[in-house]
Scaffold this active site. Sequence first.
Site, short mmCIF file in Angstrom:
data_model
loop_
_atom_site.label_atom_id
_atom_site.label_comp_id
_atom_site.label_asym_id
_atom_site.label_seq_id
_atom_site.Cartn_x
_atom_site.Cartn_y
_atom_site.Cartn_z
N LEU A 94 39.72 2.05 -7.90
CA LEU A 94 39.82 1.35 -7.17
C LEU A 94 39.77 -0.36 -7.46
O LEU A 94 39.65 -1.49 -8.85
CB LEU A 94 38.11 1.06 -7.89
CG LEU A 94 36.80 2.72 -7.11
CD1 LEU A 94 35.60 2.91 -7.15
CD2 LEU A 94 37.69 2.83 -5.59
N GLY A 142 38.66 -0.26 -13.32
CA GLY A 142 39.12 -1.36 -14.74
C GLY A 142 38.59 -1.19 -15.29
O GLY A 142 37.46 -2.48 -15.15
N ASP A 171 38.73 -9.95 -18.53
CA ASP A 171 40.51 -10.35 -18.50
C ASP A 171 39.92 -12.20 -17.85
O ASP A 171 40.87 -13.16 -18.43
CB ASP A 171 41.66 -9.69 -18.17
CG ASP A 171 41.68 -9.98 -16.93
OD1 ASP A 171 40.67 -9.95 -16.19
OD2 ASP A 171 43.55 -10.17 -16.28
N ASN A 199 40.80 -12.52 -15.08
CA ASN A 199 42.13 -13.36 -14.30
C ASN A 199 43.27 -13.22 -14.94
O ASN A 199 44.28 -13.74 -14.15
CB ASN A 199 42.21 -14.09 -13.40
CG ASN A 199 41.40 -13.59 -11.97
OD1 ASN A 199 40.93 -12.68 -11.52
ND2 ASN A 199 40.16 -14.64 -11.42
N LEU A 205 36.81 -1.27 -2.32
CA LEU A 205 35.84 -1.10 -1.19
C LEU A 205 35.54 -2.24 -0.75
O LEU A 205 37.22 -2.52 -0.33
CB LEU A 205 34.36 -1.88 -2.20
CG LEU A 205 34.34 -0.48 -3.56
CD1 LEU A 205 33.40 -1.24 -4.23
CD2 LEU A 205 34.38 0.25 -3.13
N LYS A 258 36.39 -12.80 -4.33
CA LYS A 258 36.39 -11.88 -4.74
C LYS A 258 35.89 -10.51 -5.17
O LYS A 258 37.53 -9.81 -5.63
CB LYS A 258 36.92 -11.10 -3.45
CG LYS A 258 36.18 -9.95 -2.63
CD LYS A 258 37.16 -9.56 -1.26
CE LYS A 258 38.63 -9.13 -2.04
NZ LYS A 258 38.98 -8.53 -0.91
N LEU A 307 34.35 -8.58 -8.96
CA LEU A 307 33.04 -7.25 -9.21
C LEU A 307 33.01 -6.92 -10.74
O LEU A 307 34.27 -6.62 -11.07
CB LEU A 307 33.13 -6.96 -8.57
CG LEU A 307 32.24 -6.67 -6.65
CD1 LEU A 307 32.45 -6.14 -5.69
CD2 LEU A 307 32.08 -7.82 -7.20
#
Length: 305
Positions: free
Chosen positions: A176, A196, A200, A202, A222, A234, A236
Site C-alpha cells: 500500500l 511501510g 521520514d 518526506n 487506498l 494526502k 497517512l
Amino acid sequence: MADVSVRSEASGQQEADGGAVSSNREALSKRQRKKLLKQQKWEEERELRKQRRKERKQQRRLQRLNHQEEDGGEALNVRKRPRREVTASSLRLVVDCSFDNLMLIKDVRKLHKQIQRCYAENRRASHPVQFYLTSLGGQLKQSMDEKDKGWVNWKDIIIKTEHYSEVVPKEELVYLTSDSPNVLEELDQKKAYVIGGLVDHNHHKGITFERAKELGISHAQLPLSSFVKMNSRKVLAVNHVFEIILAYLEKGSWQEAFFTVLPQRKGAVAVDQDGAMTQEKEEEGSDSDSDPDDPDTPDQTEKTA
C-alpha cells in the site's frame, strides 16, 4: 610536676569524651528501641488490619446485593461494557519495519507508538485482521525493549525478524503506497497488504513504491481521492492506514471508513459520485490534535496510502 599535671588533664579529657560517647550511644539506643517497638506493634496488628479490610469488603458486597434486591435484581454494573461480537478476518496486514536505518531515533519512537496503536485497535476490532510485524530489529526493537517491555507478551500478532517477502509468498503481497497508479477498490481476503513502517517527514519520497517494484510485488493506493478531499497533504500515518482497513471491514464502505479514522485537522470533505464535494467535516483547528506524543500528529506521517 608538669608531667603529672599534663597526664591528669589528658585523663580528665578522656573521661569527658567517654561520657559524651556513652551519652550518644544511650540516645541512639533509645531511638532504635522506639523504632523497634513501633515495628513490633505494626506486625502485631497486621492480622487485625487484614480482618478489618475483609469485613469492610463483605459489608460493601452485602450493600450491593441489597440494592440489587431493591431494584428487582436488574441492577447492572455500569463499569462493565457489553461484549462485542468478534468475527476474525483472514485478511493479513503487514507493517514493514525494514526502514530502520533511514530514521532518526525520535522518528523510530513515533513509529513505535503507531505500532502500539495498531495493535490496540486490532485487539478491539469487530473484525480483527492477522497482524504481522516484519524486519523487527535495530532501533525499533531497542525502543520497544526500553519503552514497552510487555510487547514480548502481545497476543494475536506475528512478529518476525525476517523481511516480509520471506514470510509471505510474493504473489499474495500488495504494498500500500500513495505513489502507486493502482487504486484499491476492494480488499481481497487472500492477500497480505503491506504498510511501510517509515516516519521520514518526506525525506525519502516514493521509497515504498520503488521497493515494491524492485521486489516485483503488486502495489496499490487506498481510494482516498475517490471519496475524500483534504485541506492538508494526502499523507497517512501507519496507524491511520491500519485503522481505515479495520473500519472498512466493519462498515463495508470506504467513505465511512475514511471519515471514521481521519483526524479532524485534515479538513476532510466528502466527494459525491458525480464529482461534487459535500462538506462532511470542517477543520476545527490544529490544536485539537496537537499532542506531540499522539501518533496522529502531522509530523509522524508517511506516504502509505
